[in-house]
Every structure is written in C-alpha cells, then in structure tokens.
Write an enzyme that holds these catalytic residues in place. Sequence first.
Site, short mmCIF file in Angstrom:
data_model
loop_
_atom_site.label_atom_id
_atom_site.label_comp_id
_atom_site.label_asym_id
_atom_site.label_seq_id
_atom_site.Cartn_x
_atom_site.Cartn_y
_atom_site.Cartn_z
N PRO A 108 -32.21 -29.96 6.11
CA PRO A 108 -31.27 -31.08 6.00
C PRO A 108 -31.59 -32.18 7.01
O PRO A 108 -31.21 -33.32 6.84
CB PRO A 108 -29.91 -30.44 6.31
N ARG A 164 -46.09 -32.94 -11.53
CA ARG A 164 -46.10 -33.79 -12.72
C ARG A 164 -47.02 -35.00 -12.54
O ARG A 164 -47.39 -35.66 -13.52
CB ARG A 164 -44.71 -34.25 -13.10
N ASP A 175 -42.54 -44.29 -14.34
CA ASP A 175 -41.37 -43.60 -13.78
C ASP A 175 -40.36 -44.58 -13.22
O ASP A 175 -40.73 -45.68 -12.81
CB ASP A 175 -41.84 -42.78 -12.56
C1 JEH Z 1 -26.59 -25.77 15.26
C2 JEH Z 1 -25.51 -25.87 14.17
C3 JEH Z 1 -24.23 -26.43 14.72
N1 JEH Z 1 -26.00 -26.70 13.07
C4 JEH Z 1 -24.97 -26.80 12.05
C5 JEH Z 1 -25.47 -27.56 10.86
N2 JEH Z 1 -26.64 -26.88 10.33
C6 JEH Z 1 -27.16 -27.61 9.23
C7 JEH Z 1 -27.71 -26.65 8.21
C8 JEH Z 1 -26.93 -26.28 7.15
C9 JEH Z 1 -27.44 -25.41 6.19
C10 JEH Z 1 -28.73 -24.93 6.29
C11 JEH Z 1 -29.23 -24.01 5.24
N3 JEH Z 1 -30.68 -24.12 5.13
C12 JEH Z 1 -31.55 -23.23 5.64
C13 JEH Z 1 -32.82 -23.66 5.33
C14 JEH Z 1 -32.72 -24.87 4.61
C15 JEH Z 1 -33.64 -25.76 4.06
C16 JEH Z 1 -33.20 -26.90 3.44
C17 JEH Z 1 -31.83 -27.17 3.36
C18 JEH Z 1 -31.35 -28.44 2.77
N4 JEH Z 1 -30.04 -28.74 2.69
N5 JEH Z 1 -29.91 -29.97 2.17
C19 JEH Z 1 -31.11 -30.50 1.91
N6 JEH Z 1 -31.35 -31.74 1.39
C20 JEH Z 1 -32.06 -29.54 2.28
C21 JEH Z 1 -33.47 -29.78 2.09
N7 JEH Z 1 -34.57 -30.08 1.86
C22 JEH Z 1 -30.89 -26.27 3.88
C23 JEH Z 1 -31.34 -25.13 4.50
C24 JEH Z 1 -29.50 -25.28 7.36
C25 JEH Z 1 -28.99 -26.16 8.33
C26 JEH Z 1 -27.70 -26.82 11.31
C27 JEH Z 1 -27.22 -26.10 12.53
#
Ligand code: JEH
Length: 243
Positions: free
Chosen positions: A88, A158, A173
């Site tokens: 994210p 693609r 596109d």
């Molecule tokens: C320290 C603490 C207070 N923080 C609190 C907020 N947290 C945010 C957080 C929340 C959930 C996840 C779940 N997750 C695990 C691996 C992973 C890879 C991609 C994505 C992902 N989400 N959205 C996108 N566009 C993505 C992409 N590309 C999500 C992933 C990962 C990270 C990070 C930690």
Amino acid sequence: MRIDVVTIFPSYLQPLREALLGRAIDRGLLEVAVHDLRDWTHDVHQAVDDSPYGGGPGMVMRPQVWGEALDDVLATPDLPARLVVPTPAGRPFTQATAHAWAAEERLVFACGRYEGIDERVLLDARARGITVDEVSIGDYVLVGGEVAVLVMVEAVARLLPGVLGNPRSAAEDSFSDGLLEGPSYTRPEVWRELAVPDVLRGGNHAAIARWRRDRALERTRDRRPDLLDALGPDALDAADRAA
Ligand SMILES: CC(C)N1CCN(Cc2ccc(Cn3ccc4ccc(-c5n[nH]c(N)c5C#N)cc43)cc2)CC1
C-alpha cells in the site's frame, strides 16, 4: 518474459493460467513460475511471520524465510531480474509502468501478507544490486500482494508481442493517448429503443475519429480531470468544446 511469484498462497495465482494469459504461456510467449514461500521454512509450523518490533497491530513477515527464498529464486545471473514488491505504501503502478516492465526479460514478484515484509529483505536485495520496485495498484487496502500481482502481470503480459490477438488494442488503450476511451457499440443497431449513434454507422472515417476523440475528451473531463490537466490547457479547452 519469465515471471516468478513467491507467495504463501500459490493457488491465488492460478488465474494466470486461464484464458488469454494461459494461452500465452502455452504458446511460449510467457513463462510463469509460482513458488510457495513455506518451502523455505525449516520449522514444523512453517512460520513465516512474527510480532512487529516497536509494537503495533498485526504481524510482519520474517526476513530469514524471504531471504532464503529470494536467494534461490533470484539466483540467475544470466537473467537479470527486477524484484517487484506490492505494498500500500508503494509508488503508483500505471500503464507507463506496465510498458516499462514489458521490456524486461524477467520479473520476480514478492507477495507479502499480514502487515508486510521485514524492510531488511528489500534493503538486502538492493545492497546485492537487485532493482527493487515497491508499487501500489491503487489507493485502497488489500489483505495481501497476490491480487495486485494478478493485476500487474495481466497489465504487463497483454503488452507482450503476440499476446493480444489485435496489437492495435494495446496501442489504442485508455491512457495510451492520455485520455479515457469513449463509449463502444456493436449490433443490434437498436436495442431496447436505444440506437447506435448515427455517425458510427455513416462510414465517414474522419467524422467517426472526431466523434470518438470528442467522447474521449468529454469522458476524461468528467471522470478523470487529473489526466486532462496533465495534457495541458488545450486539452481542457478541447474537452469543453467537445461537450
Ligand atoms: C505499522 C502499522 C501501524 N501499519 C498499519 C497500516 N498497515 C498498512 C497495511 C495494510 C494491509 C496490508 C496487507 N498487505 C500485506 C502485503 C500487501 C501487499 C499489497 C497490499 C496492497 N493494499 N493496497 C494496495 N494497493 C496494495 C498493493 N499493491 C497490501 C498488503 C499491509 C499494510 C501497515 C502497517
């Protein structure tokens, strides 16, 4: 192109073997290998996560397991790879990113789960000369990286020569000219009392091209004014004239 994906949920990547991408793999245009991260664990529980230093919610993925997995998966000096880590907190993945990556010989995707992967895994890869891209597919939060990898692999694959039946599709596109594409129509000419716009049935190719451009400008102005801004003031004027 060779694509490797490391994940604790290999079955999540099964859709890559369906339909268009599946056919591209069968035709040798694309090679995809999915690896189960747990194959690099050594404990009976196959642990891949642990509590975060400094406290906070959730768990973090352990560096040891990822380090051993990437040592093996990236161990191809003859085939330089780009390590892609969905997160994210990543830089936006865009059509321009897809075009850039379509020129790569190899992409390795690391799918995190929980709250992400220990930062030292990325630091260690960069220190060993690996190009590491931390990217996000959009401003919303998923549960892991697998869905993002499906999106990115489809967007990149693609663009590879021979994958799309009609190469003009990729060239025309959305975003290829900076605009959203306009509306599309097919038979019947009238459906539920809704008719296809006359210009599209008239055979005047210049008029059709102008109409399509106007609809693209109008739609972009209405839905993605940020794209229009990026094209400069003339585009905005053209969009206003098109409406
Ligand atoms: C320290 C603490 C207070 N923080 C609190 C907020 N947290 C945010 C957080 C929340 C959930 C996840 C779940 N997750 C695990 C691996 C992973 C890879 C991609 C994505 C992902 N989400 N959205 C996108 N566009 C993505 C992409 N590309 C999500 C992933 C990962 C990270 C990070 C930690």
